[in-house]
Enzyme design. Sequence first.
Site, PDB file in Angstrom:
ATOM      1  N   GLY A 132      27.140  59.371 -29.980  1.00  0.00           N
ATOM      2  CA  GLY A 132      26.415  60.429 -30.866  1.00  0.00           C
ATOM      3  C   GLY A 132      27.460  59.876 -32.349  1.00  0.00           C
ATOM      4  O   GLY A 132      27.047  59.953 -33.454  1.00  0.00           O
ATOM      5  N   ALA A 133      28.591  60.195 -32.023  1.00  0.00           N
ATOM      6  CA  ALA A 133      29.643  59.972 -32.842  1.00  0.00           C
ATOM      7  C   ALA A 133      29.194  58.856 -33.448  1.00  0.00           C
ATOM      8  O   ALA A 133      29.705  58.507 -34.687  1.00  0.00           O
ATOM      9  CB  ALA A 133      30.601  60.526 -32.414  1.00  0.00           C
ATOM     10  N   GLY A 191      42.471  87.754 -53.892  1.00  0.00           N
ATOM     11  CA  GLY A 191      41.102  87.953 -54.050  1.00  0.00           C
ATOM     12  C   GLY A 191      39.814  87.539 -55.209  1.00  0.00           C
ATOM     13  O   GLY A 191      40.067  86.273 -54.384  1.00  0.00           O
ATOM     14  N   GLY A 192      39.230  87.195 -55.588  1.00  0.00           N
ATOM     15  CA  GLY A 192      37.977  86.496 -55.645  1.00  0.00           C
ATOM     16  C   GLY A 192      38.756  85.841 -56.963  1.00  0.00           C
ATOM     17  O   GLY A 192      38.024  84.758 -56.487  1.00  0.00           O
TER      18      GLY A 192
END
Length: 534
Positions: free
Chosen positions: A424-425, A189-190
């Site tokens: 771009g890499a 959970g949280g």
Amino acid sequence: MLATDTTAADPAVRTASPPTARERLDELRLLKEEARDGTDPKATERQHARGKLTSRERIELLLDPGSFNEVEQLRRHRATGFGLEAKKPYTDGVITGWGTVEGRTVFVYAHDFRIFGGALGEAHATKIHKIMDMAIAAGAPLVSLNDGAGARIQEGVSALAGYGGIFQRNTKASGVIPQISVMLGPCAGGAAYSPALTDFVFMVRETSQMFITGPDVVKAVTGEEITQNGLGGADVHAETSGVAHFAYDDEETCIAEVRYLLAMLPQNNRENPPRAESSDPADRRSDVLLDLVPADGNRPYDMAKVIEEIVDDGDYLEVHERWARNIICALGRLDGQVVGIVANQPQTLAGVLDIEASEKAARFVQMCDAFNIPIITFLDVPGFLPGVDQEHGGIIRHGAKLLYAYCNATVPRISLILRKAYGGAYIVMDSQSIGADLTYAWPTNEIAVMGAEGAANVIFRRQIAEADDPDAMRARMVKEYKAELMHPYYAAERGLVDDVIDPRDTREVLAAALAMLRGKHADLPSRKHGNPPQ
């Protein structure tokens, strides 16, 4: 009538004397023994039967012998109802305090699963809040040893509010002090969001799990049947989700590695990482490096072996070793100085950048920058991974995370191009154009917009199509393109590479560069904070 004091007239009261200091000390000793050992020996037996250590045994493994100072050992909850008023154990299910690791202060809290299953209530949360505040104020790392069943449902919203206070402090401490979460039991959970907010997450196989909704809820909602380990075990988070940075077979090994990691990190963002004396000469040459990287760009090799040859004594700690294996992120030492290493791994997906590799490296670069750890980047990257799944999954957005992290980093940054650096890499992987302080290359480097074959097909498309022998023409154009634009010295001639070096001298060159950059100071524009791509 005025009330009268009858105690003076009562012989029994008059003759009674208050407890002596020694009697009070004996009473305190018994209370602390109860707080330390618990009231139910069978609870300890059950913990051990699960293959798990107790909270105090874990703290003893983490901290230097005899260094632990406990805080609020006698704290108890004040809740009533649902049977809580009849059960008020000391510590309220969490041990908090501070000690040392290799002589340096470390704060710690450890859930005690023997008490309320380690569930968090109001008093329990308040203790954690206090030790977190102390860690931030003292400027020292915080380690949480997590083994709890979530919020204490008998205390309702008070328990939930306790988690909110933890999350707020995790965020406040982010980039200020190192925060390490060690998962030694369930975390559902949280409660799982606190570890997710910290810098590093360690897990132990079979005994630790993390998930937002458990197997029962998953089955009820989706019809899928799965075990706790299959849903959120250590291997799942180390290999698939990327939530866990490290996974080990047993608690002893796990906690020993936490100590090793702490030895690599500074106390806080105002300090540098601790230096260590190294018996490995900074000018050590490595003939092995001449043969580790094949000249043929299509042949794979193990980048880990390159790193081993360069760092002190071949020793380094890889982060997220089993997730996004096409990129390596590691902490090591070079001439005694801690460095962060980011490297493409040609053995996996040819070392391309994809969504997961970009996220992994971006977070690591941010961590290094926050804690004053210089970054060395080893490039052998053919580009970003093409494909519909990658584009629809947001490779632009995720790749921009790595670009943002490098551009934002002010620590010393050194890049070394081993072989391919395309498109771009290449720019994203800490090229000189985005702020690398120094860029070196081996003579095997190929820096270009794309591979020669692809470039030739674009540039010489018409000539190839009109040729009597298209294949021969294509081969000739590829050779011409390589000779003109992809030779090892093309980037150096244009100032995009500071030097082309002998691979055998790599360790010496990098060590000298780090020494020169040790006093680097760089300022970012005044702002509240940036808005990085998410």
